[in-house]
Design a protein around this motif. Sequence first.
Motif: not given
Length: 300
Positions: A3-13
């Motif tokens: 997911x993209x949260x603002x300018x961060x790319x977050x990997x969710x497992x």
Amino acid sequence: MEWTVGDLCVRVEGEEPHNGSSLIKLDEVDCAVVGLDELLTMTQYYLQNPKLVTKWGMYNYQLDPDKPTDIRIAGSAKLTRYNALLECDVQDMVGFFLISKPSSKPEPSAASDLLSHLSKHGRRVFVKGRYIGIVNAAYPHLKLISVEDVEDAVIAAEVGCVGLEIVQTGNTLKRKGLILHGSPLFLSESVYVVDYSRYLTKPSLQKFIKSLKPMGYFDEERLKQFALWYLALETNLGDAWKHKPSITELFCNTQDSKNGLRPYRLQTRYWKPHDVYKQDKAIALVKESFIKLQAYYHKT
């Protein structure tokens, strides 16, 4: 997924709840959402006095400095689900309660007194296997029996045997004709658990956690949700909740502040209050919270 949260790319497992804290302990993830009950089962070793961690707000304070770990609770995850009884969303709060079949014999006024009585007289106490360590730390002389279904074990046993079980709405207890006793051994809800050493060194993780806006134990919204949860459980169980504590008694007491239940922010070092950190203000905050809780409870 990513997911993209603002300018961060977050990997969710996705993982089973009890695996979240384990993966942080194994240094495999940055943060996880996990219930306090599951966190205690996996990390009890790191606590100075597990018996004192009756609310998630006391966890960081009770971590033993001689058993270093980077696991820290950042705050409540604020997860809710629809409650048909109140016709609104209610936070996922639960209590680890003592349950039993109805009895005509007089019962101690507090669940802790009843458990002490059971410890002395050796009556069986049914509990799910993963919670045995938590219960044994608080009551080492109890005759604990590990079972898969606590409610059914209590129903099948002779009168006098009890169980310890996680209760959220009380629907199952009501349907099976069981009763709830007093205050729970501890309260639980979903919390954000973070690898604190990574948090200190990774600006992106700091930014992500800040964006989640973890809710503090004494936050206004949490007081509202606690009032809703208490009212839903009280309304659903009625007289089946024996020696029911007041909403303020269940929320916290002044002794809790001495054991670490004091407000902290993400800017507080280790997310943990010092022994002399605002204890007087914390006690004042408890009293203020009681007034607000009562107001929300009666308003609801």
